[in-house]
Design an enzyme around this catalytic site. Structure first.
Site, PDB file in Angstrom:
ATOM      1  N   TYR A   9       0.840  -1.210   0.000  1.00  0.00           N
ATOM      2  CA  TYR A   9       0.000   0.000   0.000  1.00  0.00           C
ATOM      3  C   TYR A   9       0.869   1.252   0.000  1.00  0.00           C
ATOM      4  CZ  TYR A   9      -2.693   3.842   1.943  1.00  0.00           C
ATOM      5  OH  TYR A   9      -3.229   5.077   2.173  1.00  0.00           O
ATOM      6  N   LEU A  39      -9.238   1.446  14.488  1.00  0.00           N
ATOM      7  CA  LEU A  39      -9.396   1.366  15.944  1.00  0.00           C
ATOM      8  C   LEU A  39     -10.639   2.095  16.471  1.00  0.00           C
ATOM      9  CD1 LEU A  39      -8.164   0.434  18.649  1.00  0.00           C
ATOM     10  CD2 LEU A  39      -7.013   2.661  18.750  1.00  0.00           C
TER      11      LEU A  39
HETATM   12  N1  UDP Z   1      -5.727  -1.745  16.678  1.00  0.00           N
HETATM   13  C1  UDP Z   1      -6.053  -2.664  17.682  1.00  0.00           C
HETATM   14  N2  UDP Z   1      -7.189  -3.402  17.529  1.00  0.00           N
HETATM   15  C2  UDP Z   1      -8.030  -3.290  16.458  1.00  0.00           C
HETATM   16  C3  UDP Z   1      -7.689  -2.337  15.454  1.00  0.00           C
HETATM   17  C4  UDP Z   1      -6.533  -1.583  15.592  1.00  0.00           C
HETATM   18  O1  UDP Z   1      -5.321  -2.814  18.656  1.00  0.00           O
HETATM   19  O2  UDP Z   1      -9.017  -4.021  16.382  1.00  0.00           O
HETATM   20  C5  UDP Z   1      -4.503  -0.940  16.816  1.00  0.00           C
HETATM   21  C6  UDP Z   1      -3.515  -1.123  15.668  1.00  0.00           C
HETATM   22  O3  UDP Z   1      -2.689  -2.252  15.882  1.00  0.00           O
HETATM   23  C7  UDP Z   1      -2.749   0.211  15.705  1.00  0.00           C
HETATM   24  C8  UDP Z   1      -3.815   1.214  16.202  1.00  0.00           C
HETATM   25  O4  UDP Z   1      -4.843   0.422  16.823  1.00  0.00           O
HETATM   26  O5  UDP Z   1      -1.712   0.150  16.665  1.00  0.00           O
HETATM   27  C9  UDP Z   1      -4.434   2.022  15.074  1.00  0.00           C
HETATM   28  O6  UDP Z   1      -4.831   1.094  14.076  1.00  0.00           O
HETATM   29  P1  UDP Z   1      -5.677   1.516  12.788  1.00  0.00           P
HETATM   30  O7  UDP Z   1      -5.903   0.269  11.986  1.00  0.00           O
HETATM   31  O8  UDP Z   1      -6.877   2.304  13.197  1.00  0.00           O
HETATM   32  O9  UDP Z   1      -4.721   2.528  12.008  1.00  0.00           O
HETATM   33  P2  UDP Z   1      -3.194   2.340  11.467  1.00  0.00           P
HETATM   34  O10 UDP Z   1      -2.323   2.913  12.544  1.00  0.00           O
HETATM   35  O11 UDP Z   1      -2.969   0.904  11.182  1.00  0.00           O
HETATM   36  O12 UDP Z   1      -3.199   3.201  10.246  1.00  0.00           O
END
Ligand code: UDP
Length: 331
Positions: free
Chosen positions: A142, A191
């Site tokens: 990506y 998240l």
């Molecule tokens: N995260 C989590 N559980 C979930 C979804 C996300 O612990 O069900 C964590 C993820 O590992 C990251 C943070 O929340 O550390 C933000 O994740 P998101 O996918 O929203 O955004 P990213 O940082 O990947 O762009």
């Protein structure tokens, strides 16, 4: 009234930018294949074209039907995790879709282009917060697909004199404060919406992906930026292109919050004791990602208006509460 093309204007960020462009008096044409977007999210005063950018005749017809002053390009596959499983959606499709738009834009004399780019360009930051000068190390197919488009833009400027702004977002979140548009992904991977789905009783619990990171509470730290502040940055960037100069900006609040801090704030706002358990790490997650947005603040005068985590989660909660099934709620 300048006529602009918004690709992917039915998606989460594209729809908020379209909304702001229309409200500021722009004549907006949206193209979206509705693969992940929602026609209901497009401002009714924008012209909506359902079409796929991979279909070159569709793109060429769009540029024959309209004379654009500039383009804001959002349309793409955007999931880091999916890009490891289906890399060609990213390395090929994101790249080809952008190529079709850029070729048609160049052929019709368009000189202004805004790219929706990503913090996933910075997989090995030497310094946190991350400045726009940081070395580019894409963290996934990506991130690489966005970098490929950034490189195309470099050549568009040299060959055709097309000026561009690449906006590298950190964690886009929140919803329009008036509650009519917001985040609606199926399935949801982000998240804040996942936490709010637990608060609404639509999921049993949040799984925290790892609690053994080198951060104060062991959970990952991210820089959450409100989608309205992102939209404002796009408009400032677009207007700045009048001087014909290309730019690259990192966009975040410059403040990091851990998963536990996000969860605790969501508990306060919703009044629900949101259940969470700890699971294994999600592959590819850096411990801490925080943006240094000094450059866009100094050069374009951008300042986050919804900079607090409280405002971000509150606006997202208002949207999710009033649209428990996303855009399908209204039907
Ligand atoms: N995260 C989590 N559980 C979930 C979804 C996300 O612990 O069900 C964590 C993820 O590992 C990251 C943070 O929340 O550390 C933000 O994740 P998101 O996918 O929203 O955004 P990213 O940082 O990947 O762009």
């Amino acid at each position: 009234m300048a006529k602009v093309l918004v690709t992917g204007g039915a998606g989460y960020i594209g729809s908020h930018v379209t909304d702001m462009l229309v409200e500021r008096g722009y004549d907006v044409v949206v193209i979206d294949n509705l693969y992940t977007g929602h026609a209901e999210a497009v401002h009714p005063k924008a012209t909506f074209v359902k079409g796929d950018l991979l279909d070159k005749p569709v793109v060429d017809k769009l540029f024959a039907d309209h004379k654009f002053d500039g383009i804001l390009h959002f349309a793409s596959h955007t999931l880091v995790g999916e890009s490891w499983e289906k890399p060609w959606l990213y390395l090929r499709d994101n790249h080809v879709a952008a190529s079709h738009v850029l070729e048609a834009a160049a052929n019709t004399g368009v000189k202004k282009f805004i790219l929706s780019s990503t913090a996933n360009l910075f997989d090995a930051p030497e310094r946190i917060p991350i400045t726009a000068e940081e070395r580019i190390v894409p963290g996934s197919p990506y991130g690489e697909s966005k970098f490929l488009v950034e490189r195309q833009l470099y050549w568009m400027e040299r060959v055709y004199g097309m000026a561009s702004v690449c906006l590298r977002y950190f964690n886009a979140s929140g919803a329009h404060p008036n509650g009519h548009i917001g985040e609606d992904h199926t399935p949801e991977f982000h998240l804040i919406p996942i936490i709010l789905q637990v608060a609404l009783g639509q999921r049993e619990k949040l799984t925290i992906f790892g609690e053994d990171y080198p951060t104060a509470d062991g959970t990952c730290i991210r820089d959450y930026i409100h989608v309205i502040d992102l939209a404002e940055a796009h408009i400032l960037a677009y207007e700045a292109l009048a001087d014909g100069k290309s730019r690259k900006y990192n966009l975040g609040n410059g403040k990091g919050y851990s998963i536990r801090q996000v969860l605790d704030t969501a508990k306060q706002i919703t009044g629900v004791d949101i259940k969470a358990t700890v699971g294994p790490r999600r592959p590819g997650d850096p411990a801490t990602l925080i943006a240094d947005s000094t450059r866009i603040q100094q050069e374009l005068g951008w300042h986050p208006e919804f900079g607090s985590l409280h405002q971000i989660i509150e606006t997202a909660w208002n949207w999710h509460k009033s649209h428990p099934q996303g855009y399908a709620s209204k039907k």
